[in-house]
Design a protein around this motif. Sequence first.
Motif: not given
Length: 360
Positions: A45-61, A130-138
Amino acid sequence: MRDRARGCLLGLAAGDALGAPAENLTPAEIRRRWGRLTEIEGGGTDDTEYAIYAASLLVRHGHGLSAQDVAAAYRAEIIPRVAGPMRGAGFSELGTVEALRRGLEPPLTGLVHAHGWSDGLAMRAAPYGIFCPGDPAEAARLVEQDGLVSGSGEGILGGRAVAGAVAAAMGGATPDEVVSAALSVIPADSWTARNVVRVRDVLASVPAPGGRNLERSSPGGSGPDGAGSRGSDPGGLDPRDPGPADPASGGSELVEALHRAVVVRHYPWTDVAPEAVALALAAFLAGGGEVEASVTFGVSLGRDADTIGAIAGAVAGAARGERGVPARWAARIGPVTGKCLPVVAGRHVLDVADELAEGL
Protein backbone atom coordinates in the motif's frame (compact mmCIF):
# COMPACT_ATOMS: atom_id res chain seq x y z
CA MET A 1 24.64 -2.26 7.72
CA ARG A 2 23.65 -2.97 4.12
CA ASP A 3 22.25 -6.36 5.11
CA ARG A 4 20.25 -4.85 7.98
CA ALA A 5 19.00 -2.01 5.74
CA ARG A 6 17.80 -4.52 3.14
CA GLY A 7 16.16 -6.63 5.83
CA CYS A 8 14.43 -3.57 7.27
CA LEU A 9 12.80 -2.33 4.07
CA LEU A 10 12.09 -5.82 2.78
CA GLY A 11 10.42 -6.62 6.12
CA LEU A 12 8.44 -3.39 5.89
CA ALA A 13 7.21 -4.17 2.38
CA ALA A 14 6.35 -7.76 3.32
CA GLY A 15 4.44 -6.70 6.44
CA ASP A 16 2.58 -4.07 4.45
CA ALA A 17 1.58 -6.55 1.74
CA LEU A 18 0.64 -9.32 4.17
CA GLY A 19 -1.51 -7.01 6.26
CA ALA A 20 -3.21 -5.18 3.38
CA PRO A 21 -6.20 -7.55 3.00
CA ALA A 22 -6.74 -7.54 6.78
CA GLU A 23 -6.82 -3.76 7.16
CA ASN A 24 -9.73 -2.53 9.30
CA LEU A 25 -10.84 -6.09 10.15
CA THR A 26 -11.28 -7.46 13.65
CA PRO A 27 -9.07 -10.30 14.91
CA ALA A 28 -12.14 -12.56 14.92
CA GLU A 29 -12.87 -11.81 11.26
CA ILE A 30 -9.23 -12.42 10.32
CA ARG A 31 -9.37 -15.81 12.05
CA ARG A 32 -12.61 -16.64 10.27
CA ARG A 33 -11.21 -15.82 6.83
CA TRP A 34 -7.66 -17.12 7.07
CA GLY A 35 -7.16 -18.92 10.36
CA ARG A 36 -3.74 -17.37 10.52
CA LEU A 37 -2.71 -15.01 7.73
CA THR A 38 0.75 -16.16 6.61
CA GLU A 39 0.93 -15.76 2.83
CA ILE A 40 1.17 -12.57 0.80
CA GLU A 41 -1.77 -12.34 -1.59
CA GLY A 42 -1.08 -9.08 -3.42
CA GLY A 43 0.94 -5.90 -3.39
CA GLY A 44 1.61 -3.35 -0.72
CA THR A 45 0.00 0.00 0.00
CA ASP A 46 1.02 3.61 0.48
CA ASP A 47 3.12 2.49 3.47
CA THR A 48 5.82 1.06 1.22
CA GLU A 49 5.63 3.87 -1.32
CA TYR A 50 5.95 6.60 1.31
CA ALA A 51 8.88 4.77 2.94
CA ILE A 52 10.64 4.71 -0.42
CA TYR A 53 9.96 8.41 -0.87
CA ALA A 54 11.25 9.23 2.62
CA ALA A 55 14.44 7.32 1.81
CA SER A 56 14.92 9.38 -1.33
CA LEU A 57 14.79 12.56 0.75
CA LEU A 58 17.50 11.22 3.04
CA VAL A 59 19.70 10.23 0.10
CA ARG A 60 19.46 13.79 -1.23
CA HIS A 61 19.76 15.80 1.98
CA GLY A 62 21.33 13.49 4.55
CA HIS A 63 21.49 14.77 8.11
CA GLY A 64 20.76 18.28 6.88
CA LEU A 65 17.17 17.39 5.94
CA SER A 66 14.70 20.06 7.04
CA ALA A 67 10.92 20.39 7.04
CA GLN A 68 11.30 23.01 4.34
CA ASP A 69 13.15 20.48 2.14
CA VAL A 70 10.31 18.00 2.59
CA ALA A 71 7.65 20.61 1.77
CA ALA A 72 9.56 21.69 -1.33
CA ALA A 73 9.83 18.07 -2.47
CA TYR A 74 6.08 17.56 -2.05
CA ARG A 75 5.39 20.64 -4.16
CA ALA A 76 7.86 19.68 -6.88
CA GLU A 77 7.37 15.90 -7.10
CA ILE A 78 4.10 14.83 -5.51
CA ILE A 79 1.50 17.54 -5.97
CA PRO A 80 2.04 18.10 -9.74
CA ARG A 81 1.37 14.39 -10.35
CA VAL A 82 -1.84 14.26 -8.34
CA ALA A 83 -4.31 14.52 -11.20
CA GLY A 84 -7.12 12.80 -9.31
CA PRO A 85 -7.55 11.09 -5.96
CA MET A 86 -4.39 9.80 -4.29
CA ARG A 87 -5.40 6.15 -4.21
CA GLY A 88 -4.77 4.66 -0.81
CA ALA A 89 -3.32 7.79 0.75
CA GLY A 90 -3.98 8.41 4.42
CA PHE A 91 -5.91 11.30 5.91
CA SER A 92 -2.83 13.15 7.10
CA GLU A 93 -1.15 12.99 3.68
CA LEU A 94 -4.31 14.14 1.91
CA GLY A 95 -4.65 17.01 4.36
CA THR A 96 -1.02 17.94 3.81
CA VAL A 97 -1.39 18.10 0.04
CA GLU A 98 -4.34 20.45 0.40
CA ALA A 99 -2.48 22.62 2.91
CA LEU A 100 0.54 22.91 0.61
CA ARG A 101 -1.71 23.76 -2.32
CA ARG A 102 -3.11 26.61 -0.22
CA GLY A 103 0.41 27.97 0.25
CA LEU A 104 0.86 27.05 3.91
CA GLU A 105 4.28 26.08 5.27
CA PRO A 106 5.31 23.63 8.00
CA PRO A 107 4.48 23.29 10.81
CA LEU A 108 1.08 24.75 9.84
CA THR A 109 0.72 22.14 7.09
CA GLY A 110 0.65 19.44 9.77
CA LEU A 111 -1.54 21.40 12.18
CA VAL A 112 -4.29 22.69 9.89
CA HIS A 113 -5.98 19.35 9.26
CA ALA A 114 -7.63 17.16 11.89
CA HIS A 115 -5.45 14.08 11.46
CA GLY A 116 -2.09 15.03 12.96
CA TRP A 117 -2.23 11.95 15.23
CA SER A 118 -2.34 9.63 12.19
CA ASP A 119 0.21 6.81 11.79
CA GLY A 120 1.25 8.19 8.40
CA LEU A 121 4.66 9.22 9.71
CA ALA A 122 5.17 6.01 11.68
CA MET A 123 4.57 3.93 8.56
CA ARG A 124 7.43 5.66 6.72
CA ALA A 125 9.81 6.23 9.64
CA ALA A 126 12.02 3.17 9.09
CA PRO A 127 14.45 4.80 6.60
CA TYR A 128 15.37 7.37 9.23
CA GLY A 129 16.34 4.57 11.61
CA ILE A 130 18.37 2.88 8.88
CA PHE A 131 20.20 6.13 8.26
CA CYS A 132 21.18 6.48 11.93
CA PRO A 133 22.29 3.00 13.06
CA GLY A 134 22.78 2.88 16.82
CA ASP A 135 21.66 6.52 17.23
CA PRO A 136 17.93 6.62 18.10
CA ALA A 137 18.05 10.31 19.06
CA GLU A 138 19.34 11.42 15.66
CA ALA A 139 16.87 9.15 13.86
CA ALA A 140 14.04 10.73 15.87
CA ARG A 141 15.28 14.23 15.14
CA LEU A 142 15.38 13.58 11.41
CA VAL A 143 11.98 11.90 11.15
CA GLU A 144 10.44 14.83 13.00
CA GLN A 145 11.52 17.11 10.15
CA ASP A 146 9.43 14.96 7.84
CA GLY A 147 6.59 14.82 10.35
CA LEU A 148 6.32 18.59 10.75
CA VAL A 149 5.03 18.76 7.19
CA SER A 150 2.18 16.27 7.58
CA GLY A 151 1.46 15.68 11.26
CA SER A 152 1.56 17.00 14.79
CA GLY A 153 1.52 15.85 18.38
CA GLU A 154 1.19 12.10 18.78
CA GLY A 155 1.54 11.54 15.05
CA ILE A 156 5.07 12.91 15.19
CA LEU A 157 5.82 11.04 18.41
CA GLY A 158 4.76 7.77 16.76
CA GLY A 159 7.24 8.41 13.95
CA ARG A 160 9.97 9.25 16.44
CA ALA A 161 9.34 6.01 18.34
CA VAL A 162 9.56 3.86 15.20
CA ALA A 163 12.67 5.62 13.90
CA GLY A 164 14.32 5.19 17.30
CA ALA A 165 13.41 1.51 17.43
CA VAL A 166 14.80 0.84 13.95
CA ALA A 167 18.00 2.74 14.74
CA ALA A 168 18.52 0.59 17.82
CA ALA A 169 17.80 -2.61 15.88
CA MET A 170 20.26 -1.51 13.20
CA GLY A 171 22.84 -1.24 15.97
CA GLY A 172 22.30 -4.81 17.13
CA ALA A 173 20.12 -4.13 20.18
CA THR A 174 18.03 -6.89 21.78
CA PRO A 175 14.23 -6.70 21.44
CA ASP A 176 13.86 -5.26 24.93
CA GLU A 177 16.55 -2.66 24.18
CA VAL A 178 14.82 -1.78 20.91
CA VAL A 179 11.57 -0.99 22.71
CA SER A 180 13.46 0.95 25.38
CA ALA A 181 15.08 2.98 22.60
CA ALA A 182 11.64 3.79 21.18
CA LEU A 183 10.55 5.02 24.61
CA SER A 184 13.73 7.03 25.09
CA VAL A 185 12.95 9.43 22.24
CA ILE A 186 9.37 10.35 23.25
CA PRO A 187 7.98 11.95 26.41
CA ALA A 188 7.15 9.43 29.14
CA ASP A 189 3.76 11.06 29.73
CA SER A 190 2.72 10.91 26.07
CA TRP A 191 -0.16 8.78 24.79
CA THR A 192 2.28 6.81 22.63
CA ALA A 193 4.66 6.05 25.49
CA ARG A 194 1.84 5.02 27.82
CA ASN A 195 0.52 2.63 25.18
CA VAL A 196 3.93 1.06 24.59
CA VAL A 197 4.36 0.53 28.32
CA ARG A 198 0.87 -0.99 28.54
CA VAL A 199 1.49 -3.57 25.82
CA ARG A 200 4.84 -4.45 27.34
CA ASP A 201 3.08 -5.06 30.64
CA VAL A 202 0.45 -7.21 28.92
CA LEU A 203 3.12 -9.36 27.33
CA ALA A 204 4.70 -9.88 30.73
CA SER A 205 1.44 -10.92 32.35
CA VAL A 206 -0.60 -12.86 29.78
CA PRO A 207 0.54 -16.44 29.09
CA ALA A 208 1.94 -17.01 25.64
CA PRO A 209 0.31 -19.55 23.33
CA GLY A 210 1.15 -23.09 24.36
CA GLY A 211 2.12 -21.92 27.85
CA ARG A 212 5.47 -20.47 26.75
CA ASN A 213 6.82 -17.38 28.41
CA LEU A 214 7.37 -14.39 26.18
CA GLU A 215 11.03 -14.04 27.04
CA ARG A 216 12.81 -11.59 24.81
CA SER A 217 15.63 -13.08 22.80
CA SER A 218 18.50 -11.19 21.27
CA PRO A 219 18.78 -10.90 17.50
CA GLY A 220 20.74 -13.78 16.08
CA GLY A 221 21.76 -15.32 12.84
CA SER A 222 19.47 -16.44 10.08
CA GLY A 223 18.62 -19.98 9.15
CA PRO A 224 19.24 -21.48 5.73
CA ASP A 225 15.55 -21.27 4.88
CA GLY A 226 15.65 -17.47 5.04
CA ALA A 227 13.21 -17.29 7.95
CA GLY A 228 15.70 -16.78 10.76
CA SER A 229 17.28 -19.21 13.17
CA ARG A 230 14.51 -20.70 15.29
CA GLY A 231 16.58 -23.21 17.17
CA SER A 232 18.63 -20.56 18.98
CA ASP A 233 15.62 -18.37 19.77
CA PRO A 234 13.38 -20.16 22.29
CA GLY A 235 11.70 -16.98 23.42
CA GLY A 236 10.12 -16.25 20.02
CA LEU A 237 6.87 -17.66 18.70
CA ASP A 238 7.57 -20.36 16.13
CA PRO A 239 5.80 -19.34 12.89
CA ARG A 240 5.11 -23.02 12.21
CA ASP A 241 2.98 -23.32 15.37
CA PRO A 242 -0.75 -22.48 15.32
CA GLY A 243 0.38 -19.28 17.01
CA PRO A 244 -1.31 -16.29 18.55
CA ALA A 245 -4.00 -15.86 15.89
CA ASP A 246 -5.44 -19.33 16.51
CA PRO A 247 -7.96 -19.26 19.38
CA ALA A 248 -7.39 -22.97 19.99
CA SER A 249 -3.80 -22.15 20.95
CA GLY A 250 -4.85 -19.67 23.63
CA GLY A 251 -3.42 -16.78 21.64
CA SER A 252 -6.79 -15.05 21.35
CA GLU A 253 -6.47 -14.18 25.04
CA LEU A 254 -3.28 -12.26 24.32
CA VAL A 255 -4.82 -10.50 21.31
CA GLU A 256 -7.82 -9.41 23.35
CA ALA A 257 -5.61 -8.23 26.21
CA LEU A 258 -3.58 -6.08 23.83
CA HIS A 259 -6.75 -4.62 22.34
CA ARG A 260 -8.11 -3.81 25.79
CA ALA A 261 -4.85 -2.08 26.66
CA VAL A 262 -4.59 0.33 23.73
CA VAL A 263 -7.39 0.16 21.15
CA VAL A 264 -9.79 3.10 20.94
CA ARG A 265 -12.82 1.00 20.07
CA HIS A 266 -15.35 3.83 19.77
CA TYR A 267 -13.30 5.77 17.21
CA PRO A 268 -14.34 5.07 13.58
CA TRP A 269 -10.84 5.09 12.05
CA THR A 270 -7.95 2.75 12.80
CA ASP A 271 -4.92 4.80 11.71
CA VAL A 272 -4.20 6.09 15.22
CA ALA A 273 -0.44 6.37 15.72
CA PRO A 274 -0.27 5.59 19.47
CA GLU A 275 -2.32 2.46 18.85
CA ALA A 276 -0.57 1.19 15.72
CA VAL A 277 2.94 1.83 17.02
CA ALA A 278 2.24 0.12 20.35
CA LEU A 279 0.66 -2.93 18.68
CA ALA A 280 3.55 -3.20 16.20
CA LEU A 281 6.15 -3.12 18.98
CA ALA A 282 4.08 -5.64 20.92
CA ALA A 283 4.16 -7.92 17.87
CA PHE A 284 7.93 -7.49 17.63
CA LEU A 285 8.34 -8.51 21.26
CA ALA A 286 5.84 -11.35 21.00
CA GLY A 287 7.72 -12.68 17.97
CA GLY A 288 11.02 -12.63 19.82
CA GLY A 289 12.41 -10.28 17.15
CA GLU A 290 11.92 -12.78 14.30
CA VAL A 291 10.42 -11.34 11.14
CA GLU A 292 7.83 -13.98 10.32
CA ALA A 293 6.60 -14.47 13.88
CA SER A 294 6.44 -10.72 14.50
CA VAL A 295 4.66 -9.86 11.26
CA THR A 296 2.12 -12.68 11.30
CA PHE A 297 1.19 -11.86 14.88
CA GLY A 298 1.04 -8.15 14.04
CA VAL A 299 -1.40 -8.55 11.16
CA SER A 300 -3.52 -10.93 13.26
CA LEU A 301 -4.28 -7.95 15.50
CA GLY A 302 -6.37 -6.33 12.76
CA ARG A 303 -7.10 -2.60 12.97
CA ASP A 304 -4.55 -0.80 10.71
CA ALA A 305 -3.06 -4.20 9.93
CA ASP A 306 -0.89 -3.16 6.98
CA THR A 307 0.83 -0.43 8.98
CA ILE A 308 1.19 -2.63 12.07
CA GLY A 309 2.71 -5.35 9.87
CA ALA A 310 4.97 -2.86 8.10
CA ILE A 311 6.35 -1.42 11.34
CA ALA A 312 6.83 -4.82 12.96
CA GLY A 313 8.52 -6.11 9.78
CA ALA A 314 10.80 -3.09 9.54
CA VAL A 315 12.02 -3.34 13.13
CA ALA A 316 12.46 -7.12 12.99
CA GLY A 317 14.09 -6.93 9.56
CA ALA A 318 16.61 -4.38 10.82
CA ALA A 319 17.43 -6.75 13.68
CA ARG A 320 17.67 -9.93 11.58
CA GLY A 321 18.93 -8.72 8.22
CA GLU A 322 17.82 -9.68 4.74
CA ARG A 323 17.96 -13.44 5.30
CA GLY A 324 15.67 -13.02 8.28
CA VAL A 325 12.81 -12.25 5.89
CA PRO A 326 11.14 -15.47 4.66
CA ALA A 327 12.31 -16.25 1.14
CA ARG A 328 8.76 -16.89 -0.04
CA TRP A 329 7.78 -13.38 1.08
CA ALA A 330 10.84 -11.76 -0.47
CA ALA A 331 9.98 -13.41 -3.80
CA ARG A 332 6.59 -11.66 -3.76
CA ILE A 333 8.03 -8.17 -3.33
CA GLY A 334 8.53 -6.38 -6.62
CA PRO A 335 8.95 -2.77 -7.70
CA VAL A 336 6.15 -0.53 -6.45
CA THR A 337 3.52 0.58 -8.93
CA GLY A 338 3.22 4.19 -7.81
CA LYS A 339 -0.55 3.87 -7.39
CA CYS A 340 -0.41 6.40 -4.56
CA LEU A 341 2.88 8.20 -5.32
CA PRO A 342 3.66 8.11 -9.06
CA VAL A 343 7.10 9.59 -8.37
CA VAL A 344 8.33 6.26 -6.90
CA ALA A 345 6.84 3.96 -9.56
CA GLY A 346 9.26 1.19 -10.57
CA ARG A 347 11.46 1.44 -7.49
CA HIS A 348 12.33 -1.63 -5.42
CA VAL A 349 12.90 -1.49 -1.67
CA LEU A 350 16.18 -3.39 -1.97
CA ASP A 351 17.66 -0.79 -4.30
CA VAL A 352 16.49 1.95 -1.95
CA ALA A 353 18.05 0.16 1.02
CA ASP A 354 21.37 -0.06 -0.83
CA GLU A 355 21.28 3.68 -1.50
CA LEU A 356 20.67 4.43 2.17
CA ALA A 357 23.47 2.09 3.24
CA GLU A 358 25.90 3.77 0.85
CA GLY A 359 25.22 7.10 2.53
CA LEU A 360 26.12 5.89 6.02
